[in-house]
Scaffold this motif. Structure first.
Motif, mmCIF file in Angstrom:
data_model
loop_
_atom_site.group_PDB
_atom_site.id
_atom_site.type_symbol
_atom_site.label_atom_id
_atom_site.label_comp_id
_atom_site.label_asym_id
_atom_site.label_seq_id
_atom_site.Cartn_x
_atom_site.Cartn_y
_atom_site.Cartn_z
ATOM 1 N N ILE A 6 0.862 -1.181 0.000
ATOM 2 C CA ILE A 6 0.000 0.000 0.000
ATOM 3 C C ILE A 6 0.895 1.227 0.000
ATOM 4 O O ILE A 6 1.706 1.428 0.910
ATOM 5 C CB ILE A 6 -0.930 0.016 1.238
ATOM 6 N N GLU A 7 0.773 2.046 -1.040
ATOM 7 C CA GLU A 7 1.651 3.206 -1.183
ATOM 8 C C GLU A 7 0.884 4.340 -1.873
ATOM 9 O O GLU A 7 0.248 4.131 -2.913
ATOM 10 C CB GLU A 7 2.885 2.834 -2.005
ATOM 11 N N ALA A 8 0.945 5.535 -1.291
ATOM 12 C CA ALA A 8 0.202 6.679 -1.817
ATOM 13 C C ALA A 8 0.931 7.400 -2.940
ATOM 14 O O ALA A 8 0.300 7.956 -3.845
ATOM 15 C CB ALA A 8 -0.101 7.668 -0.686
ATOM 16 N N ASP A 9 2.261 7.399 -2.919
ATOM 17 C CA ASP A 9 3.051 8.166 -3.878
ATOM 18 C C ASP A 9 3.172 7.422 -5.207
ATOM 19 O O ASP A 9 3.635 6.274 -5.247
ATOM 20 C CB ASP A 9 4.441 8.425 -3.301
ATOM 21 N N ALA A 10 2.792 8.073 -6.304
ATOM 22 C CA ALA A 10 2.781 7.423 -7.626
ATOM 23 C C ALA A 10 4.181 7.036 -8.075
ATOM 24 O O ALA A 10 4.380 5.968 -8.669
ATOM 25 C CB ALA A 10 2.133 8.351 -8.658
ATOM 26 N N GLY A 11 5.168 7.895 -7.817
ATOM 27 C CA GLY A 11 6.541 7.577 -8.209
ATOM 28 C C GLY A 11 7.058 6.349 -7.486
ATOM 29 O O GLY A 11 7.747 5.505 -8.077
ATOM 30 N N ARG A 12 6.714 6.230 -6.218
ATOM 31 C CA ARG A 12 7.158 5.060 -5.460
ATOM 32 C C ARG A 12 6.414 3.800 -5.910
ATOM 33 O O ARG A 12 6.991 2.706 -5.930
ATOM 34 C CB ARG A 12 6.963 5.307 -3.961
ATOM 35 N N ARG A 13 5.151 3.938 -6.271
ATOM 36 C CA ARG A 13 4.440 2.775 -6.797
ATOM 37 C C ARG A 13 5.094 2.263 -8.080
ATOM 38 O O ARG A 13 5.192 1.048 -8.300
ATOM 39 C CB ARG A 13 2.974 3.109 -7.055
ATOM 40 N N ALA A 14 5.563 3.180 -8.909
ATOM 41 C CA ALA A 14 6.259 2.771 -10.131
ATOM 42 C C ALA A 14 7.550 2.034 -9.791
ATOM 43 O O ALA A 14 7.914 1.052 -10.456
ATOM 44 C CB ALA A 14 6.548 3.985 -11.015
ATOM 45 N N ARG A 15 8.249 2.515 -8.762
ATOM 46 C CA ARG A 15 9.468 1.822 -8.333
ATOM 47 C C ARG A 15 9.155 0.427 -7.806
ATOM 48 O O ARG A 15 9.879 -0.530 -8.067
ATOM 49 C CB ARG A 15 10.187 2.634 -7.260
ATOM 50 N N ILE A 16 8.075 0.314 -7.035
ATOM 51 C CA ILE A 16 7.686 -1.007 -6.530
ATOM 52 C C ILE A 16 7.450 -1.966 -7.691
ATOM 53 O O ILE A 16 7.894 -3.121 -7.660
ATOM 54 C CB ILE A 16 6.422 -0.899 -5.653
ATOM 55 N N ALA A 17 6.752 -1.495 -8.725
ATOM 56 C CA ALA A 17 6.464 -2.355 -9.883
ATOM 57 C C ALA A 17 7.749 -2.801 -10.566
ATOM 58 O O ALA A 17 7.884 -3.969 -10.952
ATOM 59 C CB ALA A 17 5.554 -1.616 -10.860
ATOM 60 N N ARG A 18 8.703 -1.885 -10.714
ATOM 61 C CA ARG A 18 9.981 -2.261 -11.343
ATOM 62 C C ARG A 18 10.749 -3.255 -10.475
ATOM 63 O O ARG A 18 11.318 -4.231 -10.984
ATOM 64 C CB ARG A 18 10.824 -1.006 -11.606
ATOM 65 N N ASN A 19 10.750 -3.008 -9.169
ATOM 66 C CA ASN A 19 11.490 -3.887 -8.258
ATOM 67 C C ASN A 19 10.881 -5.284 -8.196
ATOM 68 O O ASN A 19 11.600 -6.282 -8.168
ATOM 69 C CB ASN A 19 11.536 -3.267 -6.858
ATOM 70 N N ARG A 20 9.565 -5.366 -8.153
ATOM 71 C CA ARG A 20 8.935 -6.687 -8.029
ATOM 72 C C ARG A 20 9.231 -7.548 -9.256
ATOM 73 O O ARG A 20 9.447 -8.763 -9.139
ATOM 74 C CB ARG A 20 7.422 -6.549 -7.826
ATOM 75 N N ASP A 21 9.247 -6.919 -10.458
ATOM 76 C CA ASP A 21 9.541 -7.697 -11.664
ATOM 77 C C ASP A 21 11.015 -8.073 -11.733
ATOM 78 O O ASP A 21 11.364 -9.214 -12.057
ATOM 79 C CB ASP A 21 9.147 -6.901 -12.914
ATOM 80 N N ALA A 22 11.882 -7.129 -11.409
ATOM 81 C CA ALA A 22 13.316 -7.408 -11.464
ATOM 82 C C ALA A 22 13.710 -8.514 -10.494
ATOM 83 O O ALA A 22 14.608 -9.319 -10.787
ATOM 84 C CB ALA A 22 14.112 -6.142 -11.160
ATOM 85 N N LEU A 23 13.011 -8.586 -9.374
ATOM 86 C CA LEU A 23 13.362 -9.555 -8.336
ATOM 87 C C LEU A 23 12.458 -10.778 -8.350
ATOM 88 O O LEU A 23 12.483 -11.596 -7.428
ATOM 89 C CB LEU A 23 13.357 -8.872 -6.969
ATOM 90 N N GLY A 24 11.649 -10.909 -9.418
ATOM 91 C CA GLY A 24 10.964 -12.163 -9.691
ATOM 92 C C GLY A 24 9.684 -12.421 -8.938
ATOM 93 O O GLY A 24 9.264 -13.574 -8.827
ATOM 94 N N VAL A 25 9.013 -11.372 -8.437
ATOM 95 C CA VAL A 25 7.751 -11.584 -7.718
ATOM 96 C C VAL A 25 6.655 -10.683 -8.305
ATOM 97 O O VAL A 25 6.101 -9.818 -7.614
ATOM 98 C CB VAL A 25 7.915 -11.349 -6.204
ATOM 99 N N PRO A 26 6.282 -10.908 -9.574
ATOM 100 C CA PRO A 26 5.285 -10.046 -10.219
ATOM 101 C C PRO A 26 3.898 -10.152 -9.611
ATOM 102 O O PRO A 26 3.020 -9.349 -9.950
ATOM 103 C CB PRO A 26 5.296 -10.537 -11.673
#
Length: 413
Positions: free
Chosen positions: A289-309
């Protein structure tokens, strides 16, 4: 899922038959008999084409959306019905889904050799030592979770382009030297094998029905990532909102993920806690759960890079964003601790027997931790981490800001 009442018939009315590329000729006598006596036959168009037609037998290709197939099948309950599936229907197949919807007495499964079994036989790989990763209908990023030097993977392709996409993905993650073997149409007359490395993969797209075997080999300068908690901070794309490595490892230890459990990562920042919760076991689930749009984009990049889409990302501020979420087995509060109602809402939503861990750095958030402990009890822990760093001609300790943790367990009712 609720199992419907059993049909009055004393024998199974629905038979699921695994079929390979060798078609009808490769089926057992039992499977052939089931097909010959079935009034209705369901399957994909490719599978139906492998079975000789009978004028007195209904044939139905799978509908779109596929979910309609279950209604069509159950409408013929009690009649002799056959379903065709690829290889072993219980391996990422319809057999497992039907077994959840029907009593065991109504269902008969007749598996054929799975494509992964055939691949292991071709390659001389021990199947119990191989990670099987489906890419049909699932993100290919899931492969990243299993990358490690010496690991062997069997990736079930989505289509003809999967080998090319996988080769590029492996190279980008530092596994360009990995040996790839693409096995097309296994078990049939048109079986074909292609070999190469990820970094030098130049084969054009081939058959849509394929499987990719990956013998993982890392580039010489790559630092492999562990599945255990405490990844290097550099593994994450972040803007400073990151639970640092040493504190993260302690936090995950107290959250204590178990297979199938759900975590809420509240104020997720770059998503590190939710991501590492998921990396511990592929059956775990997590919501960030994250309110900041920029951080949500980072979460999406991190989850894919680290194999947990499969990490679910929710936009919004707590506590409002928590209102309709599934009750969790564990909660991490990394942000918003001083916001009215956040801790109360989290504790109320937590399942009995669940764990809550909240971290604080500022005096104000630490005061909120002390107040919360007075309400729900729990243990307070302070972590202080120091790293050696140059100090003139020598080295000295650079101490990071201490972090206070509240670890609370919710009693069973």
């Amino acid at each position: 899922m609720t199992t419907p009442p059993a049909a009055p018939a004393s024998v199974a009315w629905l038979t699921v038959i695994g079929i390979g590329e060798d078609g009808y000729a490769g089926l057992s006598a039992v499977a052939r008999q089931a097909l010959d006596t079935a009034q209705v036959l369901f399957g994909g168009a490719r599978h139906l084409a492998l079975i000789p037609e009978r004028p007195d037998q209904e044939r139905h290709a799978w509908p779109s959306p596929f979910e309609l197939a279950y209604t069509q099948l159950l409408a013929r309950r009690g009649q002799p019905v056959c379903v065709l599936a690829s290889g072993d229907p219980m391996l990422f197949g319809i057999g497992a889904t039907l077994a959840q919807r029907l009593p065991p007495a109504e269902l008969r499964i007749l598996p054929a050799p799975a494509s992964v079994s055939l691949a292991a036989a071709r390659l001389g790989w021990a199947l119990q030592e191989v990670e099987i990763i489906p890419a049909h209908g699932r993100p290919l990023a899931r492969v990243n979770l299993h990358l490690a030097p010496g690991a062997r993977l069997l990736v079930l392709a989505a289509d003809a382009s999967t080998p090319r996409q996988l080769a590029a993905q492996l190279t980008a993650r530092g596994y360009g030297p990995s040996q790839l073997t693409v096995l097309e149409r296994l078990g049939g007359a048109h079986e074909r094998r292609l070999d190469g490395t990820a970094a030098t993969w130049t084969h054009p797209d081939g058959a849509a029905l394929n499987l990719i075997a990956v013998d993982c080999r890392a580039a010489p300068d790559l630092l492999p990532l562990s599945r255990r908690a405490g990844l290097p901070d550099a593994a994450y794309d972040h803007d400073g909102q990151l639970t640092k490595r040493d504190v993260r490892a302690v936090t995950l230890a107290h959250l204590a993920p178990q297979p199938g459990e759900l975590l809420w990562d509240v104020g997720a920042g770059c998503g590190s806690i939710g991501i590492e919760w998921l990396r511990t076991d592929s059956r775990c689930r997590a919501i960030a759960i994250e309110a900041d749009a920029g951080r949500r984009a980072r979460i999406a990049r991190n989850r894919d890079a680290l194999g947990v889409p499969d990490l679910v990302i929710i936009a919004g501020h707590a506590p409002e964003a928590l209102a309709d979420l599934e009750p969790p087995d564990a909660i991490f509060i990394g942000g918003g601790l001083t916001v009215a109602g956040v801790a109360d809402r989290c504790w109320a939503a937590l399942k009995p027997g669940g764990r809550l861990v909240a971290n604080a750095v500022t005096l104000q958030s630490e005061a909120a931790l002390v107040a919360l402990r007075a309400q729900i009890s729990g243990d307070l822990t302070r972590i202080s981490v120091a790293h050696a760093a140059p100090l003139g001609r020598f080295d000295g300790w650079r101490t990071a800001m201490p972090v206070s943790l509240l670890i609370a367990h919710k009693a069973h009712n």
